[in-house]
Scaffold this motif. Sequence first.
Motif, PDB file in Angstrom:
ATOM      1  N   LEU A 174       0.743  -1.087  -0.080  1.00 12.18           N
ATOM      2  CA  LEU A 174       0.103   0.306  -0.186  1.00 12.18           C
ATOM      3  C   LEU A 174       0.816   1.162  -0.147  1.00 12.18           C
ATOM      4  CD1 LEU A 174      -2.016  -2.327   1.249  1.00 12.18           C
ATOM      5  CD2 LEU A 174      -3.156  -0.410   2.055  1.00 12.18           C
ATOM      6  N   ASP A 175       0.179   2.372  -0.576  1.00 13.71           N
ATOM      7  CA  ASP A 175       1.245   3.561  -0.477  1.00 13.71           C
ATOM      8  C   ASP A 175       1.099   4.423   0.734  1.00 13.71           C
ATOM      9  OD1 ASP A 175       2.221   5.793  -1.437  1.00 13.71           O
ATOM     10  OD2 ASP A 175       0.676   6.503  -2.386  1.00 13.71           O
ATOM     11  N   LEU A 176       1.952   3.725   1.655  1.00 10.86           N
ATOM     12  CA  LEU A 176       2.148   4.431   2.959  1.00 10.86           C
ATOM     13  C   LEU A 176       3.475   4.982   3.361  1.00 10.86           C
ATOM     14  CD1 LEU A 176      -0.090   1.944   5.035  1.00 10.86           C
ATOM     15  CD2 LEU A 176      -0.977   3.793   3.892  1.00 10.86           C
ATOM     16  N   ALA A 177       3.710   6.222   3.239  1.00 16.41           N
ATOM     17  CA  ALA A 177       4.940   6.749   3.463  1.00 16.41           C
ATOM     18  C   ALA A 177       5.824   6.177   4.797  1.00 16.41           C
ATOM     19  CB  ALA A 177       4.895   8.300   3.511  1.00 16.41           C
ATOM     20  N   GLY A 178       6.677   5.536   4.510  1.00 18.20           N
ATOM     21  CA  GLY A 178       7.720   5.260   5.704  1.00 18.20           C
ATOM     22  C   GLY A 178       7.218   3.719   6.443  1.00 18.20           C
ATOM     23  N   ARG A 179       6.356   3.025   5.633  1.00 25.52           N
ATOM     24  CA  ARG A 179       5.944   1.757   6.176  1.00 25.52           C
ATOM     25  C   ARG A 179       5.724   0.644   5.012  1.00 25.52           C
ATOM     26  NH1 ARG A 179       4.696   2.785  11.773  1.00 25.52           N
ATOM     27  NH2 ARG A 179       4.880   0.468  11.903  1.00 25.52           N
ATOM     28  N   ARG A 180       5.937  -0.346   5.326  1.00 25.57           N
ATOM     29  CA  ARG A 180       5.867  -1.586   4.389  1.00 25.57           C
ATOM     30  C   ARG A 180       4.726  -2.433   4.598  1.00 25.57           C
ATOM     31  NH1 ARG A 180       9.229  -2.691   0.689  1.00 25.57           N
ATOM     32  NH2 ARG A 180       8.537  -5.048   0.690  1.00 25.57           N
ATOM     33  N   LEU A 181       3.513  -2.138   4.208  1.00 24.74           N
ATOM     34  CA  LEU A 181       2.219  -2.771   4.295  1.00 24.74           C
ATOM     35  C   LEU A 181       1.620  -3.661   3.253  1.00 24.74           C
ATOM     36  CD1 LEU A 181       0.281  -3.346   6.779  1.00 24.74           C
ATOM     37  CD2 LEU A 181      -1.271  -1.557   5.882  1.00 24.74           C
ATOM     38  N   ARG A 182       1.541  -4.624   2.952  1.00 23.73           N
ATOM     39  CA  ARG A 182       1.349  -5.628   1.846  1.00 23.73           C
ATOM     40  C   ARG A 182       0.039  -6.121   2.119  1.00 23.73           C
ATOM     41  NH1 ARG A 182       4.753  -6.643  -2.285  1.00 23.73           N
ATOM     42  NH2 ARG A 182       6.641  -6.612  -0.765  1.00 23.73           N
ATOM     43  N   ALA A 183      -0.783  -6.128   0.981  1.00 22.04           N
ATOM     44  CA  ALA A 183      -2.111  -6.702   0.853  1.00 22.04           C
ATOM     45  C   ALA A 183      -1.886  -8.226   0.458  1.00 22.04           C
ATOM     46  CB  ALA A 183      -3.130  -5.898  -0.033  1.00 22.04           C
ATOM     47  N   ILE A 184      -2.859  -8.989   1.522  1.00 21.97           N
ATOM     48  CA  ILE A 184      -3.012 -10.541   1.065  1.00 21.97           C
ATOM     49  C   ILE A 184      -4.355 -10.720   0.811  1.00 21.97           C
ATOM     50  CG2 ILE A 184      -2.552 -12.778   1.813  1.00 21.97           C
ATOM     51  CD1 ILE A 184      -0.128 -11.656   3.535  1.00 21.97           C
ATOM     52  N   TRP A 185      -5.047 -11.197  -0.107  1.00 17.47           N
ATOM     53  CA  TRP A 185      -6.469 -11.531  -0.517  1.00 17.47           C
ATOM     54  C   TRP A 185      -6.687 -12.931   0.185  1.00 17.47           C
ATOM     55  CZ3 TRP A 185      -8.624 -13.659  -5.432  1.00 17.47           C
ATOM     56  CH2 TRP A 185     -10.025 -13.709  -5.369  1.00 17.47           C
ATOM     57  N   THR A 186      -7.797 -12.661   1.207  1.00 16.80           N
ATOM     58  CA  THR A 186      -8.156 -13.780   1.938  1.00 16.80           C
ATOM     59  C   THR A 186      -9.500 -14.109   1.771  1.00 16.80           C
ATOM     60  OG1 THR A 186      -8.005 -12.283   3.892  1.00 16.80           O
ATOM     61  CG2 THR A 186      -5.892 -13.953   3.407  1.00 16.80           C
ATOM     62  N   PRO A 187     -10.189 -14.473   0.707  1.00 19.77           N
ATOM     63  CA  PRO A 187     -11.709 -14.611   0.711  1.00 19.77           C
ATOM     64  C   PRO A 187     -12.174 -15.599   1.564  1.00 19.77           C
ATOM     65  CG  PRO A 187     -10.614 -15.322  -1.403  1.00 19.77           C
ATOM     66  CD  PRO A 187      -9.405 -14.711  -0.533  1.00 19.77           C
ATOM     67  N   GLY A 188     -13.376 -15.542   1.569  1.00 16.03           N
ATOM     68  CA  GLY A 188     -13.793 -16.713   2.823  1.00 16.03           C
ATOM     69  C   GLY A 188     -15.114 -15.897   3.804  1.00 16.03           C
ATOM     70  N   HIS A 189     -14.570 -14.958   4.542  1.00 14.35           N
ATOM     71  CA  HIS A 189     -15.604 -14.406   5.205  1.00 14.35           C
ATOM     72  C   HIS A 189     -16.294 -13.401   4.426  1.00 14.35           C
ATOM     73  CE1 HIS A 189     -17.370 -12.664   8.938  1.00 14.35           C
ATOM     74  NE2 HIS A 189     -16.683 -11.537   9.020  1.00 14.35           N
ATOM     75  N   THR A 190     -15.677 -12.592   3.683  1.00 11.64           N
ATOM     76  CA  THR A 190     -16.359 -11.932   2.472  1.00 11.64           C
ATOM     77  C   THR A 190     -15.474 -12.174   1.080  1.00 11.64           C
ATOM     78  OG1 THR A 190     -14.986  -9.968   2.679  1.00 11.64           O
ATOM     79  CG2 THR A 190     -16.799 -10.012   4.053  1.00 11.64           C
ATOM     80  N   PRO A 191     -16.066 -11.777   0.066  1.00 13.35           N
ATOM     81  CA  PRO A 191     -15.317 -12.260  -1.268  1.00 13.35           C
ATOM     82  C   PRO A 191     -13.972 -11.243  -1.397  1.00 13.35           C
ATOM     83  CG  PRO A 191     -17.432 -10.803  -1.793  1.00 13.35           C
ATOM     84  CD  PRO A 191     -17.437 -11.441  -0.294  1.00 13.35           C
ATOM     85  N   GLY A 192     -13.976 -10.120  -0.731  1.00 13.55           N
ATOM     86  CA  GLY A 192     -12.805  -9.175  -0.752  1.00 13.55           C
ATOM     87  C   GLY A 192     -12.005  -9.076   0.335  1.00 13.55           C
ATOM     88  N   HIS A 193     -12.078  -9.982   1.480  1.00 13.38           N
ATOM     89  CA  HIS A 193     -11.454  -9.617   2.763  1.00 13.38           C
ATOM     90  C   HIS A 193      -9.849  -9.698   2.510  1.00 13.38           C
ATOM     91  CE1 HIS A 193      -9.947 -10.217   6.792  1.00 13.38           C
ATOM     92  NE2 HIS A 193     -11.000 -10.390   7.122  1.00 13.38           N
ATOM     93  N   VAL A 194      -9.338  -8.846   2.936  1.00 16.04           N
ATOM     94  CA  VAL A 194      -7.843  -8.775   3.171  1.00 16.04           C
ATOM     95  C   VAL A 194      -7.156  -8.761   4.267  1.00 16.04           C
ATOM     96  CG1 VAL A 194      -7.700  -7.612   0.610  1.00 16.04           C
ATOM     97  CG2 VAL A 194      -7.842  -6.295   2.788  1.00 16.04           C
ATOM     98  N   CYS A 195      -6.240  -9.414   4.481  1.00 13.55           N
ATOM     99  CA  CYS A 195      -5.276  -9.179   5.720  1.00 13.55           C
ATOM    100  C   CYS A 195      -3.974  -8.458   5.073  1.00 13.55           C
ATOM    101  CB  CYS A 195      -4.613 -10.767   6.060  1.00 13.55           C
ATOM    102  SG  CYS A 195      -6.041 -11.762   6.966  1.00 13.55           S
ATOM    103  N   LEU A 196      -3.230  -7.642   6.012  1.00 12.38           N
ATOM    104  CA  LEU A 196      -2.454  -6.885   5.726  1.00 12.38           C
ATOM    105  C   LEU A 196      -1.059  -7.139   6.583  1.00 12.38           C
ATOM    106  CD1 LEU A 196      -4.991  -4.005   6.466  1.00 12.38           C
ATOM    107  CD2 LEU A 196      -3.960  -4.461   4.087  1.00 12.38           C
TER     108      LEU A 196
END
Length: 353
Positions: A174-196
């Motif tokens: 994600l575009d977060l200045a000074g941080r490394r936060l990566r999106a992981i798609w984890t469908p199941g609970h909802t179709p577009g659920h993500v962990c970070l």
Amino acid sequence: MQGSTQGPAPRVTEHGGGVWALRVPIPDNPLGHTLVHVLDTDRGPVLVDTGWDDPDSWTELTAGLDALGLSVRDVHGVVITHHHPDHHGLSGRVREESGAWIAMHAADTAVVRRTREAEPGTWLDYLARKLAAVGAPEDHLAPLRAARAPGRTRTLPGLRAALPDREIVPGELLDLAGRRLRAIWTPGHTPGHVCLHLEEEHPARRPGHGRLFSGDHLLPGITPHIGLYEDPDDATETDPLGDYLDSLERIGRLGVAEVLPAHQHSFTDAAGRVRELLDHHEERLTGLLGLLATPLTPWQLAVRMEWNRPWDQIPYGSRNIAVSEAEAHVRRLVKLGRAEAVPGTEPVAYVAV
């Protein structure tokens, strides 16, 4: 920013490394609260989820930020793990107050857009049809038809949820200045659920690869609801439980040092918790096969399944959730070739093979 506590239940929990959790209440819900996480960035604080759209929830969210020496006007962005109202409910108000952007996975953004654009009665009609198709009795369907009365549908949650400004792309930072936060798609609970995945050294140097904002995907003491992905205009038979189990295995392989979920409390040993959940669902599927020795509709199956209380004590709305979960499990069994529909039955009954 400094954390503070008030009494036995802290309003703010400091997790170190520029991460805090705020307790935001969920009205009339046994979960009690959503843990809204605050992530410090070089452009200002970013929220992971926002909590339910309720005056008391808003008061607690702003009070938690105040305890950190912040105002909601300071919020730079909002990252949503999934579209449910206890996570996305206050996002629009945060954006109105601060000008913050809102980011969500495209699959859940589609749910939000569909819900906003549809006439509210569409959802009640769809739910009534779905429940009838899985064998719900007439006395369960009657309140849904009554809810179609003029003015009643305006009280349904999530009808005016905020449309996001940004798309969370799986696998990307994600575009977060000074941080490394990566999106992981984890469908199941909802179709577009993500962990970070916060790909930074743990502030206490715990062994493992960073920390995980897990939303509802991975919780320390409860199993998230796995029901059906609802789309009145799409007849595709999805497999949410299969999606969830596959997503769990991906998360288990990350080897994170700590999990920061949206409910309950933070915990370590993500891989161990993943194994528990995989085992739980396998045991449940095996148990359902025993029940399906005799043909049953999904409603009849839900009535016979083990829940956290007897069926006659389960509230009306929760029964709808329970039968959705029963149908998701049946779909998984059918896909695995362990159950099949009984030809000529209406509502459709299923039997173990």
